[in-house]
Design a protein around this motif. Sequence first.
Motif, PDB file in Angstrom:
ATOM      1  N   UNK A 203       0.818  -1.217   0.000  1.00 10.27           N
ATOM      2  CA  UNK A 203       0.000   0.000   0.000  1.00 10.27           C
ATOM      3  C   UNK A 203       0.850   1.265   0.000  1.00 10.27           C
ATOM      4  N   UNK A 204       1.963   1.225  -0.733  1.00 10.86           N
ATOM      5  CA  UNK A 204       2.775   2.432  -0.859  1.00 10.86           C
ATOM      6  C   UNK A 204       2.105   3.473  -1.748  1.00 10.86           C
ATOM      7  N   UNK A 205       1.018   3.102  -2.424  1.00 12.73           N
ATOM      8  CA  UNK A 205       0.261   4.105  -3.173  1.00 12.73           C
ATOM      9  C   UNK A 205      -0.505   5.037  -2.239  1.00 12.73           C
ATOM     10  N   UNK A 206      -0.712   4.608  -0.986  1.00 11.10           N
ATOM     11  CA  UNK A 206      -1.379   5.450   0.005  1.00 11.10           C
ATOM     12  C   UNK A 206      -0.367   6.298   0.769  1.00 11.10           C
ATOM     13  N   UNK A 207       0.710   5.663   1.229  1.00  9.11           N
ATOM     14  CA  UNK A 207       1.753   6.356   1.966  1.00  9.11           C
ATOM     15  C   UNK A 207       3.094   5.706   1.651  1.00  9.11           C
ATOM     16  N   UNK A 208       4.113   6.512   1.495  1.00  6.07           N
ATOM     17  CA  UNK A 208       5.434   5.994   1.167  1.00  6.07           C
ATOM     18  C   UNK A 208       6.027   5.259   2.373  1.00  6.07           C
ATOM     19  N   UNK A 209       6.830   4.240   2.102  1.00  8.11           N
ATOM     20  CA  UNK A 209       7.379   3.424   3.175  1.00  8.11           C
ATOM     21  C   UNK A 209       8.730   3.917   3.674  1.00  8.11           C
ATOM     22  N   UNK A 210       9.143   5.084   3.243  1.00  7.76           N
ATOM     23  CA  UNK A 210      10.465   5.578   3.632  1.00  7.76           C
ATOM     24  C   UNK A 210      10.576   5.801   5.141  1.00  7.76           C
ATOM     25  N   UNK A 211       9.479   6.173   5.796  1.00  8.71           N
ATOM     26  CA  UNK A 211       9.526   6.398   7.248  1.00  8.71           C
ATOM     27  C   UNK A 211       9.850   5.100   7.987  1.00  8.71           C
ATOM     28  N   UNK A 212       9.296   3.975   7.500  1.00  8.51           N
ATOM     29  CA  UNK A 212       9.561   2.692   8.143  1.00  8.51           C
ATOM     30  C   UNK A 212      11.005   2.269   7.944  1.00  8.51           C
ATOM     31  N   UNK A 213      11.546   2.508   6.740  1.00  9.50           N
ATOM     32  CA  UNK A 213      12.945   2.176   6.486  1.00  9.50           C
ATOM     33  C   UNK A 213      13.851   3.018   7.370  1.00  9.50           C
ATOM     34  N   UNK A 214      13.501   4.285   7.565  1.00 12.47           N
ATOM     35  CA  UNK A 214      14.297   5.155   8.440  1.00 12.47           C
ATOM     36  C   UNK A 214      14.268   4.660   9.885  1.00 12.47           C
ATOM     37  N   UNK A 215      13.100   4.214  10.349  1.00 10.86           N
ATOM     38  CA  UNK A 215      13.012   3.687  11.714  1.00 10.86           C
ATOM     39  C   UNK A 215      13.864   2.435  11.891  1.00 10.86           C
ATOM     40  N   UNK A 216      13.963   1.639  10.837  1.00 12.32           N
ATOM     41  CA  UNK A 216      14.749   0.415  10.932  1.00 12.32           C
ATOM     42  C   UNK A 216      16.247   0.694  10.878  1.00 12.32           C
ATOM     43  N   UNK A 217      16.639   1.737  10.167  1.00  8.40           N
ATOM     44  CA  UNK A 217      18.063   2.032  10.007  1.00  8.40           C
ATOM     45  C   UNK A 217      18.590   3.021  11.047  1.00  8.40           C
ATOM     46  N   UNK A 218      17.734   3.883  11.563  1.00  9.60           N
ATOM     47  CA  UNK A 218      18.154   4.912  12.509  1.00  9.60           C
ATOM     48  C   UNK A 218      17.421   4.689  13.834  1.00  9.60           C
ATOM     49  N   UNK A 233       2.761   0.698  26.808  1.00  6.62           N
ATOM     50  CA  UNK A 233       3.162  -0.064  25.626  1.00  6.62           C
ATOM     51  C   UNK A 233       4.352   0.601  24.944  1.00  6.62           C
ATOM     52  N   UNK A 234       4.409   1.929  24.983  1.00  6.54           N
ATOM     53  CA  UNK A 234       5.535   2.622  24.357  1.00  6.54           C
ATOM     54  C   UNK A 234       6.839   2.304  25.093  1.00  6.54           C
ATOM     55  N   UNK A 235       6.771   2.187  26.418  1.00  4.06           N
ATOM     56  CA  UNK A 235       7.981   1.807  27.165  1.00  4.06           C
ATOM     57  C   UNK A 235       8.431   0.393  26.802  1.00  4.06           C
ATOM     58  N   UNK A 236       7.474  -0.515  26.655  1.00  2.00           N
ATOM     59  CA  UNK A 236       7.808  -1.876  26.242  1.00  2.00           C
ATOM     60  C   UNK A 236       8.390  -1.875  24.834  1.00  2.00           C
ATOM     61  N   UNK A 237       7.810  -1.076  23.954  1.00  5.23           N
ATOM     62  CA  UNK A 237       8.298  -0.988  22.576  1.00  5.23           C
ATOM     63  C   UNK A 237       9.712  -0.430  22.535  1.00  5.23           C
ATOM     64  N   UNK A 238       9.997   0.530  23.407  1.00  6.99           N
ATOM     65  CA  UNK A 238      11.341   1.110  23.459  1.00  6.99           C
ATOM     66  C   UNK A 238      12.370   0.049  23.832  1.00  6.99           C
ATOM     67  N   UNK A 239      12.015  -0.837  24.745  1.00  4.69           N
ATOM     68  CA  UNK A 239      12.933  -1.914  25.137  1.00  4.69           C
ATOM     69  C   UNK A 239      13.076  -2.943  24.028  1.00  4.69           C
ATOM     70  N   UNK A 240      11.978  -3.229  23.366  1.00  2.00           N
ATOM     71  CA  UNK A 240      12.014  -4.216  22.282  1.00  2.00           C
ATOM     72  C   UNK A 240      12.844  -3.740  21.092  1.00  2.00           C
ATOM     73  N   UNK A 241      12.851  -2.429  20.858  1.00  6.53           N
ATOM     74  CA  UNK A 241      13.563  -1.898  19.699  1.00  6.53           C
ATOM     75  C   UNK A 241      15.059  -2.178  19.785  1.00  6.53           C
ATOM     76  N   UNK A 246      19.572  -6.269  15.560  1.00  2.00           N
ATOM     77  CA  UNK A 246      20.246  -7.349  14.838  1.00  2.00           C
ATOM     78  C   UNK A 246      19.332  -7.943  13.775  1.00  2.00           C
ATOM     79  N   UNK A 247      18.038  -7.965  14.065  1.00  2.00           N
ATOM     80  CA  UNK A 247      17.068  -8.489  13.101  1.00  2.00           C
ATOM     81  C   UNK A 247      16.988  -7.587  11.868  1.00  2.00           C
ATOM     82  N   UNK A 248      17.082  -6.284  12.067  1.00  2.00           N
ATOM     83  CA  UNK A 248      17.003  -5.352  10.946  1.00  2.00           C
ATOM     84  C   UNK A 248      18.235  -5.399  10.046  1.00  2.00           C
ATOM     85  N   UNK A 249      19.350  -5.900  10.560  1.00  4.46           N
ATOM     86  CA  UNK A 249      20.622  -5.792   9.833  1.00  4.46           C
ATOM     87  C   UNK A 249      20.568  -6.497   8.484  1.00  4.46           C
TER      88      UNK A 249
END
Length: 394
Positions: A203-218, A233-241, A246-249
């Motif tokens: 569904x990149x015709x709705x929104x570009x996926x560049x933000x997700x790639x940036x989150x994975x790389x930065x 949940x945000x605190x849990x997500x911060x720990x999970x990130x 290593x998974x994103x690599x």
Amino acid sequence: MAAAAAQTDPPENGESSAPGAEGGSAAVPGSPVCLIVLGMAGSGKTTFVQRLTAHLHSQNSAPYVINLDPAVHEVPFPANIDIRDTVNYKEVMKQYSLGPNGGIVTSLNLFATRFDQVMQFIEKKRQNHRYVLIDTPGQIEVFTWSASGTIITEALASSFPCVVIYVMDTSRSVNPVTFMSNMLYACSILYKTKLPFIVAMNKTDIIDHSFAVEWMQDFEAFQDALNQETSYVSNLTRSMSLVLDEFYTNLRVVGVSAVTGSGLDELFVQVEDAAKEYDRDYRPEYERLRKQLVEAQSRKQQEQLERLRRDLGAVDLASAASPGEADLAGPSDLIMTRGMPDDSEEEEEDSDTDDIDHSATEESKEADAFGNFLKERKEVVQVRNRKCTTPDAP
């Protein structure tokens, strides 16, 4: 069961109606690449498979398409094998008193019992197709974490190069918490299937996926997005990130649109790279596991033969037997001859009793035996009559 399974064997639909099949596409040597399409409900898996099918037909490379969703109402692509032709989803729910998800699981289980025939169909068409597309049920957990899903995945991966494509709804992943949930599920599927993995951000015709790639790389950019969230949940997500770095690599990520078809050329470049990775890293592992299985089965058969030999008291044929012992039959020999020694040599020798009428002898013996029987019964009757006629003592 008869009503639930409309047809015992999975039928193979005709391919003449597929566009591009008559275009004279050259036979592709080697094994076809199986693309197992997974994703959350509503992520656009079926539409994505339809777009892949149309794209490959336009390239004069018709794919071999398999539909594994028994609950879908209509399939927008020509399926060579359709689970709905074999299993009646509504009848399964009715007969086993199941809900929607239970009916899908049971239908997949019934279909998995015949998946060896699907493998035979793919094997027959391996020279005509470069890609095999497998569309899975909408409920991802039904296929990923069920026994039938594991059987189907391992059966395909043990014979053909397999690549898992995880379709992700980009428009619903703009929230960092939702994005992390998608990535955690993708990570779990990667380690569950143990196959080359591609994340297709749909569904990149709705929104570009560049933000997700940036989150994975930065990592800092993702933390900044999480700082806007104040929930637990945000605190849990911060720990999970921190864990998923290593998974994103080594993760392959492609932005695609199932509606417009954008990004498919890049996707197939990643697919070819993943197929090479399968041949390089995954195929030796599967061959090692298959070899271990064959060796284990061979050892088990040898152990059973040794146990049977000990139970039967088999004679060591390698050891030289003395002339006197050669005529003695062991227990195993008696079993093989049904307890009857081999007297063929004795029968060949001349016998002094060949001139005896054996039928007359047997008749005479039967007459004597019958006479003795009558005599004994007569004595028993006489004794009984004497007891009956003897008056009782006063």
